[in-house]
Enzyme design. Structure first.
Site, PDB file in Angstrom:
ATOM      1  N   LYS A 197       8.286   2.203  15.959  1.00 16.57           N
ATOM      2  CA  LYS A 197       7.007   2.351  15.272  1.00 16.57           C
ATOM      3  C   LYS A 197       5.936   1.613  16.053  1.00 16.57           C
ATOM      4  CE  LYS A 197       8.933   2.891  10.626  1.00 16.57           C
ATOM      5  NZ  LYS A 197       8.933   2.407   9.224  1.00 16.57           N
TER       6      LYS A 197
ATOM      7  N   ASP B  24      -3.573  -0.956  27.135  1.00 16.46           N
ATOM      8  CA  ASP B  24      -2.548  -1.600  26.289  1.00 16.46           C
ATOM      9  C   ASP B  24      -1.225  -1.694  27.040  1.00 16.46           C
ATOM     10  OD1 ASP B  24      -1.595  -2.907  24.069  1.00 16.46           O
ATOM     11  OD2 ASP B  24      -1.206  -1.093  22.918  1.00 16.46           O
TER      12      ASP B  24
END
Length: 731
Positions: A440, A557
């Protein structure tokens, strides 16, 4: 094999009759114990073990006599509050108590914990046998117990000789050997036939005391001997250490409902025993009466069709025999006390057929047409709604924006024919089962799926999309469509007709690098050579994104959770939800701050201006993770060095970087090579972006470090004084 129960013949009955007549004037027969109190006011369980009458816990009314008294003691081991039952008279822990069951079991059974005799198993070198508990002895006036022939004398170990003691009639024993040969002793357990283990039968006369002695007949190592019930025999009986460590085995004791007074006329629960010792029929339980070891005894058991405790008044309860399957095939089962009967089923008179069926048939046909028409209409409406919903979701999930982006993109490579239907992806992921979840992230959940052709895919199901996050989702599709690099996750297709948008990627089997680096339960520890190769592959992917793609792309990121590893532990950069592309002449992006603490460029955090050097800073943190094996943020480190980047820079400044190298690679890595990578990481972590190398320079430096180890020292010496690191040897 259980001993037969002897019943009175006429001569014995006559003798008893004379004894009772002679004693009737001298003494009054004792009344039976108060079995009613024993069932209503006494505790009948201890430590989860049932304690049936004539055994009992508490006052004297709870058990027949002292031989049947059970004490519930707190255990000294295990969880707090645990209790275990002990037979008070023989001071042994109880494992199980069972009552006699019909003619086939003419005595009750108590399983208790027995001793283990060991030799050469403890740390001291004494060759004196040690016993975990005293030898078993159930003798005494009025004792109802005996050692049944369901027990076996067992010896385990190499060169172990075991003998039974305290048996007057004969000397029994067996001897085990580590030579692969069959024992001459008669045995029934094929797992204990003389090789590392032997066993011998208990004598059939049912002794009340059996001791176990152990001797060594050659060989070293642990040797044990014990008396054990066949019912509780372990599956592996060739390892003596496990019996020595356990400290006990389970022994089976038989017991009789014994009394020393032959005038004891009526049993506790059954009233069908006659004065002469015979019994009547028709009651819920039966009793047998005879002699054993010059002591009269009586055993009771529930009659066929009844279950319960025959030693309590009303203790035998009728079974509902009609609960069994197919009891009465051609009739109705009726339960009766002690059995059942089958009553014939009543005959069913079928009603006469109607003479006129035309009206009924016409009505049924009309109803059938109505049902079919209604179902067809419902199916049409549902299909129409699905089409409308799909169009609505396609528009809401950015389908129109995606088409617009594709038409305005100079080099769009997305194949619009690779749009997946929602039914395809539901089938591939077992309707998005939680068992299929791979991970997730901030943008959604990733599932493992398998297509009809057997191809494994990764399905990224975004979270419920609002207008603010819609641009990020479409942005990821556009960016991935422009990227074609072996170290970047490949986009296979997408689905926009569902409530939440879905992306379909190639499946990367070994998960993310963060888990492989920091999960201590992972059996595979990455070597320094593998880590260096991964660093080079990540640098190559970022170099491609910054300079070789159609437009420069800033990932924004970079972290180890966004770096996946394939089956050969090759790196794959993933998760482009926050990535941005820029024009050739742009040097930075001004955006809201986004990223992950521990990896975020401090210069970007202060200025909100993201450059290619911001990706370089995040890459530097990844390099430090590969070198140290530590997490980017840790509460274990001091407050000042809680961030891995600060912790690493302080170690470099103090010339103690060797102390924080991952111990899993410290010995096998090339120190000069590792220190060169550490120096590169320090440059990537420079506070000012202008002092950092770009990704192409970092990639070339890593390639040079791997391919030309002889030049490392020269490059280290030519660094600026501010960045210089002293040479540190392993010593």
């Amino acid at each position: 094999m259980k001993t037969k129960t002897y019943r009175f013949v006429c001569l014995v009955a006559s003798v008893l009759t004379l004894q009772l007549m002679n004693g009737s004037s001298a003494a009054t027969p004792p009344p039976p114990p108060n079995s009613k109190n024993s069932s209503t006011s006494c505790n009948r369980t201890c430590g989860g073990i049932s304690i049936p009458f004539p055994f009992g816990i508490g006052g004297k009314d709870c058990y027949l006599n002292g031989w049947y008294e059970v004490v519930c003691n707190a255990t000294t081991s295990g969880s707090s509050g645990t209790t275990v039952p002990f037979l008070s008279r023989i001071n042994r822990e109880v494992v199980n108590i069972s009552l006699p069951e019909g003619n086939n079991e003419q005595y009750g059974v108590v399983h208790i914990k027995g001793p283990v005799t060991s030799l050469g198993c403890s740390s001291n070198t004494s060759q004196v046998p040690q016993k975990s508990l005293p030898d078993l002895n159930v003798t005494g006036k009025g004792s109802p117990y005996f050692i049944t022939d369901e027990n076996r004398l067992v010896a385990v170990g190499c060169g172990t000789k075991a003998l039974m003691t305290d048996i007057e009639s004969e000397i029994l024993g067996c001897e085990s050997s580590c030579k692969d040969s069959k024992s001459s002793q008669e045995v029934t357990n094929l797992l204990c036939d003389g090789y590392k283990c032997c066993q011998a039968r208990i004598p059939v006369e049912r002794p009340q005391a059996v001791g176990v002695n152990i001797e060594s007949s050659g060989g070293d190592g642990c040797k044990v001997a014990f008396l054990s019930s066949k019912r509780y025999s372990p599956s592996n009986v060739t390892i003596p250490e496990q019996f020595h460590a356990g400290g006990y085995v389970v022994v089976e004791l038989g017991w009789y409902f014994a009394t020393t007074d032959s005038r004891f006329r009526n049993p506790l629960g059954c009233i069908n025993l006659t004065y002469s010792g015979s019994y009547l029929s028709g009651d819920s339980c039966l009793c047998e009466y005879g002699y054993f070891s010059e002591m009269s005894y009586r055993n009771c058991y529930c009659s066929l069709g009844f279950t319960g405790n025959p030693y309590l008044r009303g203790g035998c309860i009728d079974n509902d025999d009609c609960k069994g399957p197919n009891i009465c095939e051609e009739g109705t089962c009726v339960n009766v006390p002690g059995g059942y009967r089958c009553d014939p089923k009543p005959k069913i008179i079928k009603p006469a057929k109607p003479l006129v069926l035309q009206g009924v048939l016409l009505g049924l046909m009309g109803l059938l047409f109505l049902v079919v028409g209604t179902l067809g209409l419902i199916i049409f409406i549902k299909k129409r709604r699905r089409i409308i919903s799909s169009r609505k979701f396609f528009k809401r999930n950015g389908g129109l924006l995606l088409k617009q982006q594709l038409t305005t993109t100079n080099d769009g490579n997305v194949d619009m024919s690779r749009l997946f239907s929602s039914e395809e992806l539901k089938k591939a992921t077992d309707n998005f089962s939680v068992k299929r979840v791979l991970g997730k992230g901030s943008q959604g959940t990733v599932y493992k799926g398998m297509m009809v052709d057997g191809k494994i895919i990764a399905v990224k199901r975004s979270k419920v999309v609002d207008e603010d996050k819609l641009e990020k989702f479409i942005n990821e599709i556009i960016l991935l469509s422009q990227i074609n690099h072996r170290n970047i996750v490949k986009l296979i297709g997408c689905c926009l007709e569902t409530e939440v948008p879905i992306l379909v990627y190639e499946y990367i089997p070994n998960g993310d690098m963060f888990k492989r680096l920091h999960d201590e339960s992972d059996d595979y520890a990455m070597t320094w050579e593998v880590r260096l190769r991964i660093a080079i592959e990540i640098a190559g992917a970022l170099t491609y994104m910054h300079s070789a793609a159609s437009f420069p792309i800033y990932h924004r990121d970079i972290k180890t959770t966004n770096i996946l590893l394939d089956e050969k532990y090759g790196a794959k950069v993933s998760d482009f939800g926050t990535s941005r592309s820029v024009t050739i002449d742009q040097t930075h992006l001004t955006t809201m701050v986004a990223g992950t603490f521990g990896y975020m460029d401090p210069e970007y955090f202060l200025s909100s201006q993201y450059t290619d050097k911001s990706d370089v800073y995040s890459f530097g943190v990844v390099l430090v993770e590969l070198i140290t094996g530590e997490k980017p943020l840790s509460r274990i480190r001091s407050e000042e060095g809680r961030g891995l980047a600060t912790h690493f820079l302080e170690a470099m400044k103090e010339n103690r970087v060797i102390d924080i190298i991952d111990i899993r690679i410290k010995e096998e890595s090339k120190l000069d090579q590792l220190m060169a990578v550490a120096k590169l990481a320090r440059k990537c972590l420079s506070r000012k972006g202008i002092k950092r190398p770009n990704m192409r320079e970092a990639s070339l430096e890593l390639e040079r470090i791997r391919s030309s180890p002889e030049d490392l020292e020269a490059h280290i010496e030519n660094d600026d004084e501010e960045d210089q690191v002293m040479e540190i040897s392993r010593e």
